[in-house]
Design a protein around this motif. Structure first.
Motif, PDB file in Angstrom:
ATOM      1  N   ARG A  18       4.348  -1.202   7.259  1.00 50.65           N
ATOM      2  CA  ARG A  18       3.903  -1.021   8.255  1.00 50.65           C
ATOM      3  C   ARG A  18       2.186  -0.027   7.590  1.00 50.65           C
ATOM      4  O   ARG A  18       1.207  -0.471   7.917  1.00 50.65           O
ATOM      5  CB  ARG A  18       3.634  -0.794   9.365  1.00 50.65           C
ATOM      6  N   ASP A  19       2.920   0.139   6.282  1.00 46.25           N
ATOM      7  CA  ASP A  19       1.428   0.999   5.894  1.00 46.25           C
ATOM      8  C   ASP A  19       0.395   0.460   5.236  1.00 46.25           C
ATOM      9  O   ASP A  19      -0.347   1.335   5.242  1.00 46.25           O
ATOM     10  CB  ASP A  19       2.114   2.517   4.849  1.00 46.25           C
ATOM     11  N   THR A  20       0.896  -0.306   4.495  1.00 50.56           N
ATOM     12  CA  THR A  20      -0.449  -0.606   3.766  1.00 50.56           C
ATOM     13  C   THR A  20      -0.465  -2.443   3.789  1.00 50.56           C
ATOM     14  O   THR A  20       0.236  -2.981   4.563  1.00 50.56           O
ATOM     15  CB  THR A  20      -0.956  -0.268   2.680  1.00 50.56           C
ATOM     16  N   PRO A  21      -1.601  -3.019   3.872  1.00 52.40           N
ATOM     17  CA  PRO A  21      -1.832  -4.634   3.979  1.00 52.40           C
ATOM     18  C   PRO A  21      -1.135  -5.274   3.359  1.00 52.40           C
ATOM     19  O   PRO A  21      -0.534  -5.906   3.777  1.00 52.40           O
ATOM     20  CB  PRO A  21      -3.535  -4.850   4.055  1.00 52.40           C
ATOM     21  N   LEU A  22      -1.172  -4.960   2.448  1.00 51.18           N
ATOM     22  CA  LEU A  22      -0.455  -5.148   1.224  1.00 51.18           C
ATOM     23  C   LEU A  22       0.982  -5.462   1.820  1.00 51.18           C
ATOM     24  O   LEU A  22       1.493  -6.753   1.690  1.00 51.18           O
ATOM     25  CB  LEU A  22      -0.414  -4.687  -0.285  1.00 51.18           C
ATOM     26  N   LEU A  23       1.383  -4.505   1.389  1.00 51.16           N
ATOM     27  CA  LEU A  23       3.192  -4.101   2.352  1.00 51.16           C
ATOM     28  C   LEU A  23       3.474  -5.078   4.001  1.00 51.16           C
ATOM     29  O   LEU A  23       4.195  -5.905   3.380  1.00 51.16           O
ATOM     30  CB  LEU A  23       3.734  -2.583   1.979  1.00 51.16           C
TER      31      LEU A  23
END
Length: 466
Positions: free
Chosen positions: A202-207
């Motif tokens: 949930r930390d980056t849009p990519l992940l």
């Protein structure tokens, strides 16, 4: 949808004909019952956060238009140095010139501290496969590789040769049912593992956008040289596992972080090449500053991909042990496409990239495989600093995949495999044993790096069928 005008699309940033045409077609087909306000909001969100929508079967095509457009980033240009850091080459007689040249280019980067080339080395993208590179405050996505956290795992069981012979058919059926190979797809039954609940997703849009794929592919293996195999491991008398010196039934697997790692590598390599401008010969070695936001994001993502790769192996070994009723005695595992923050003996902190190289710190266990018909070795590291505490990750390719296809037929491969007493499930001529270097010659070239503790011979091998 008929009420949505091109002027409205232009206002929210859909200014080129390609984007507008795509939107009109997709919305007319899939969103004809939605009102214009909802559609405008959806399209605004897609433009603002394309990575969140890339995995969507319908909206992913629109998101790709904006994901392909590079963000505006500040960049720096760097020159290569005439003399780089200290480079140590092992087994140099068997290493192709192209791989040596790639390593020399890597040594001329201004962030390079030290390097080593392993005896299984061959040409790759950016850093050669078998290349080890220590840098200062910089991480190079292509020095880690596309298959982040590609790794080995070996489980020893409380059985031996008699079990292998008696239950060969059952082992073959289990390996067919509980493994999956290939770029796409996964196992046909639901997978559960703590790694899927990691907050990093949930930390980056990519992940966030890759979580669904990670769920689907957990416990599966890629194509190429990835494998799962049963065989017999003979342990040396002086072994770190404190087990009797005899023959054990063992399970050996080789694969990485699947689509998750590949997408991370692609995303951050693009950021690196956009922001770190290098001469053409070194473009693939663009780095991210460890103090930058992109550098920290990549580091977080790389470590998650490594843990995901480990979870895939854990699932494979757990499923097969349960299906066959085998009792595990010990498991040994190691990454070989990864970067670690380490301290050299002169107290310098560096980032050590091991692209196709096994960590071999003093006392550290690892696995170095050969081919589908040749031995894999259980080894204990000797902690040689000149090798940056590393060893080979396998036999290494002697032929490119295209050359292997030219030189080998399916019938000839079947004859080689049968002659070695190996049952091959799947597999391809690209991975035939003659496409690889002599594993014993590779092991001989790194005697000062590792101590052999066990020898594994494959018996039932599953690989991707090209």
């Amino acid at each position: 949808m008929s009420g949505l005008k091109t002027k409205e699309l232009s206002k929210i940033g859909y200014t080129d004909d390609r984007a507008r045409s795509l939107v009109i077609n997709i919305m007319a087909r899939h969103f004809k019952h939605h009102d214009n306000a909802a559609i405008i909001q959806l399209l605004t969100d897609i433009k603002a956060r394309p990575a969140d929508f890339l995995q969507d079967e319908v909206l992913g095509k629109i998101a790709a238009v904006f994901a392909d457009q590079p963000e505006v980033r500040h960049f720096q240009s760097f020159d290569l140095l005439e003399a780089g850091g200290q480079l140590k080459v092992y087994g140099g007689k068997d290493i192709e010139h192209a791989a040596r040249r790639q390593m020399e280019v890597a040594m001329s980067l201004p962030v390079t501290v030290q390097g080593a080339l392993m005896p299984d080395a061959h040409m790759g993208y950016g850093l050669p496969v078998g290349g080890v590179l220590a840098t200062e405050q910089a991480v190079i996505p292509y020095a880690v590789g596309v298959d982040i956290g590609c790794r080995m795992a070996l489980t020893l069981f409380d059985e031996g040769e008699s079990f292998l012979k008696r239950y060969s058919y059952q082992l073959q059926m289990a390996i067919r049912e509980y493994t999956h190979f290939g770029m796409e797809g996964g196992l046909e039954f639901r997978q559960e593992h703590a790694v899927l609940d990691r907050p990093e997703f949930r930390d980056t849009p990519l992940l966030k956008s890759l979580h669904g794929k990670a769920v689907r592919q957990l416990g599966s293996s890629g194509s190429g040289n990835h494998f799962v195999e049963f065989g017999l491991l003979t342990l040396e008398a002086d072994n770190s596992l404190s087990l009797p010196s005899k023959q054990y039934l063992a399970l050996l697997s080789h694969s990485g972080s699947r689509g998750l790692g590949a997408a991370i590598a692609q995303h951050y390599t693009k950021i690196a090449t956009d922001t770190c401008k290098l001469p053409r010969a070194a473009q693939q070695l663009a780095w991210l500053d460890m103090n930058s936001e992109a550098g920290q994001e990549y580091w977080l993502s790389m470590n998650l991909a490594g843990d995901y790769a480990r979870a895939c192996h854990q699932q494979i070994h757990r499923h097969l042990a349960k299906a066959t009723g085998l009792k595990s005695l010990a498991t040994i595992e190691n990454h070989h496409n990864f970067a670690w923050e380490e301290t050299l003996t002169d107290t310098r902190k560096v980032i050590i990239h091991r692209k196709g190289a096994t960590p071999a710190h003093a006392g550290e266990l690892g696995i170095i495989p050969g081919s589908m018909t040749t031995p894999a070795y259980l080894v204990r590291g000797k902690g040689a600093e000149q090798s940056l505490y590393s060893a080979a990750h396998g036999a290494g390719r002697a032929m490119s995949r295209s050359k292997a296809r030219e030189k080998m037929t399916v019938s000839a491969l079947n004859k080689i495999v049968a002659g070695a007493g190996v049952t091959l499930i799947g597999g391809s001529v690209e991975e035939n044993p003659l496409a690889y270097k002599d594993i014993d010659r590779v092991m001989d070239a790194q005697r000062e790096l590792v101590q052999v503790e066990g020898r594994f011979m494959p018996a039932i091998v599953r690989m991707h069928k090209e």
